[in-house]
Design an enzyme around this catalytic site. Structure first.
Site, PDB file in Angstrom:
ATOM      1  N   LEU A 157      15.181   4.934  25.108  1.00 12.05           N
ATOM      2  CA  LEU A 157      13.813   5.453  25.060  1.00 12.05           C
ATOM      3  C   LEU A 157      12.863   4.253  25.048  1.00 12.05           C
ATOM      4  O   LEU A 157      13.094   3.294  24.316  1.00 12.05           O
ATOM      5  CB  LEU A 157      13.620   6.291  23.784  1.00 12.05           C
ATOM      6  N   THR A 206      17.571  -0.604  19.439  1.00  6.37           N
ATOM      7  CA  THR A 206      17.640   0.494  18.474  1.00  6.37           C
ATOM      8  C   THR A 206      17.296   0.017  17.074  1.00  6.37           C
ATOM      9  O   THR A 206      16.575   0.672  16.323  1.00  6.37           O
ATOM     10  CB  THR A 206      19.061   1.098  18.481  1.00  6.37           C
ATOM     11  N   ASP A 215      27.621  -6.501  23.948  1.00  6.76           N
ATOM     12  CA  ASP A 215      27.042  -7.826  24.240  1.00  6.76           C
ATOM     13  C   ASP A 215      27.216  -8.815  23.090  1.00  6.76           C
ATOM     14  O   ASP A 215      27.105 -10.028  23.305  1.00  6.76           O
ATOM     15  CB  ASP A 215      25.546  -7.705  24.537  1.00  6.76           C
ATOM     16  N   GLY A 261      26.838  -8.199  29.495  1.00 13.09           N
ATOM     17  CA  GLY A 261      26.380  -9.062  28.419  1.00 13.09           C
ATOM     18  C   GLY A 261      24.873  -9.192  28.386  1.00 13.09           C
ATOM     19  O   GLY A 261      24.304  -9.806  27.507  1.00 13.09           O
TER      20      GLY A 261
HETATM   21  O1  F6P Z   1      23.673  -3.610  26.433  1.00 10.02           O
HETATM   22  C1  F6P Z   1      24.923  -3.164  26.846  1.00 10.02           C
HETATM   23  C2  F6P Z   1      24.991  -3.146  28.344  1.00 10.02           C
HETATM   24  O2  F6P Z   1      26.270  -2.761  28.722  1.00 10.02           O
HETATM   25  C3  F6P Z   1      24.670  -4.488  28.995  1.00 10.02           C
HETATM   26  O3  F6P Z   1      25.747  -5.418  28.887  1.00 10.02           O
HETATM   27  C4  F6P Z   1      24.381  -4.040  30.404  1.00 10.02           C
HETATM   28  O4  F6P Z   1      23.592  -4.966  31.121  1.00 10.02           O
HETATM   29  C5  F6P Z   1      23.620  -2.726  30.172  1.00 10.02           C
HETATM   30  O5  F6P Z   1      24.057  -2.225  28.911  1.00 10.02           O
HETATM   31  C6  F6P Z   1      23.868  -1.675  31.242  1.00 10.02           C
HETATM   32  O6  F6P Z   1      22.984  -0.601  30.950  1.00 10.02           O
HETATM   33  P1  F6P Z   1      23.225   0.847  31.602  1.00 10.02           P
HETATM   34  O7  F6P Z   1      24.398   1.461  30.887  1.00 10.02           O
HETATM   35  O8  F6P Z   1      21.946   1.561  31.320  1.00 10.02           O
HETATM   36  O9  F6P Z   1      23.513   0.635  33.059  1.00 10.02           O
END
Ligand code: F6P
Length: 343
Positions: A74, A106, A128, A171
């Site tokens: 969000l 969050t 990450d 990451g």
């Molecule tokens: O923050 C965790 C993460 O997996 C990052 O490593 C990655 O860049 C991002 O979320 C991917 O986000 P989404 O799941 O919205 O594609």
């Protein structure tokens, strides 16, 4: 007490282990009720909640990836505009304390709610491992294990075809997954956002391998890695609806450069969400369970405005503002150690 919890941001293995830890501790130690809100902050704002019971169903979620509550993101501005609705929903549900489980974004939201008088105890989550103030977030060990297994497999196919293999890992803006998976998987070079890379150096390291008769190479690349100023053209990303900068595939761009400069056969594997799925490792199940137990206990001892954290062997409570101040980046010294294994 009536305790609420929610999972927010990118999912990861271990979320259900935290929920299980909270529910079972509240039930067994305090005879308290737990309410789960669906899909992160949105579910709290829209009052989408259900009671979580300490029964067989909860017991078996220990090993399930993902989150039984669902998750989502969000934009901070929309979240902040919903404060009155959030407060009213919590009061209507008779909630005494809230345990948000999430990453840096969050936990920023959790701190803001706490600063506005809502009793909160945060739980740090993300593959990450970039949340400040804790040695590890759960989800990280599983992501590293998945990436390491992938790198192990890439060695045999790269060697068979005399190829350079690029494996791009997640990451976001830090390189912890790449650093650990690259070392564990024996990558011949690792690239992370904290250490801008020089494509000429990478090519030199690969060329040396081929000249020495090791006619293949594995390069582990963090998705947020960037070249040193002026050393390589990069495709620019946009800003998404949550305020995050999108990535433009650094792994393939490095692969193209190596092929154009050295002529070698190069392939790219982007692991993406495989790193976020499936059952948590034993380490993550234990860490996540401990986080859930300690968060539930902190609520009952009135330790609000805090976040559980791993310090060595111990789970401790830190102020939420320590968890959200800055991202926990890879220290230069850790990369210097990793470089000993490059080439
Ligand atoms: O923050 C965790 C993460 O997996 C990052 O490593 C990655 O860049 C991002 O979320 C991917 O986000 P989404 O799941 O919205 O594609």
């Amino acid at each position: 007490m009536r305790i609420a919890t929610l999972t927010s941001g990118g999912d990861c293995p271990g979320l259900n282990a935290v929920i299980r830890g909270i529910v079972r501790t509240c039930s067994a130690e305090f005879n308290s009720t737990v309410v789960g809100y669906q899909d992160g902050w949105v579910g709290l704002m829209e009052d989408k909640r259900s009671q979580l019971y300490d029964d067989e169903n909860i017991d078996r979620i220990l090993l399930r990836g993902g989150t039984i509550l669902g998750t989502g993101r969000l934009h901070p501005d929309r979240f902040k505009a919903g404060l009155d609705q959030i407060r009213a929903n919590l009061e209507d549900a008779g909630i005494d304390a809230l345990i948000p489980i999430g990453g840096e974004g969050t936990l920023k939201g959790a701190k803001w709610l706490s600063d506005n008088g809502i009793p909160v105890v945060g739980v740090p989550k993300t593959i990450d491992n970039d949340v400040n103030g804790t040695d590890f977030t759960f989800g990280f060990d599983t992501a590293v294990s998945v990436a390491t297994d992938a790198i192990d497999r890439l060695h045999t196919t790269a060697e068979s075809h005399n190829r350079v293999m690029i494996v791009e890992v997640m990451g976001r803006h830090v390189g912890w997954i790449a650093l650990h998976a690259g070392m564990a998987g024996g990558a011949h070079y690792t690239v992370i956002p904290e250490e801008p890379f020089d494509i000429a150096e990478i090519c030199k390291a690969m060329e040396r391998r081929f000249q020495m008769g090791e006619k293949y190479g594995i390069i582990c690349v963090a998705e947020g890695a960037l070249p040193k100023e002026g050393t390589m053209e990069m495709r620019e990303g946009e800003i998404d609806q949550f305020g995050h900068k999108t990535f433009t595939g650094i792994g393939q761009q490095i692969a193209d450069e190596i092929h154009n400069r050295l002529g070698h056969d190069v392939r790219t594997t982007v692991l993406g969400h495989i790193q976020r799925g499936g059952t948590p490792t034993a380490f993550d199940r234990v860490l996540a369970t401990r986080y859930g137990v300690h968060a539930a206990r902190a609520c009952h001892s009135g330790d609000f405005g805090k976040c559980v954290a791993l310090h060595g062997e111990h789970i401790e409570l830190i102020d939420l503002n320590e968890a959200v101040g800055t991202l926990k980046a890879v220290p230069h010294g850790r990369y210097v150690t990793a470089k000993a294994m490059f080439g």
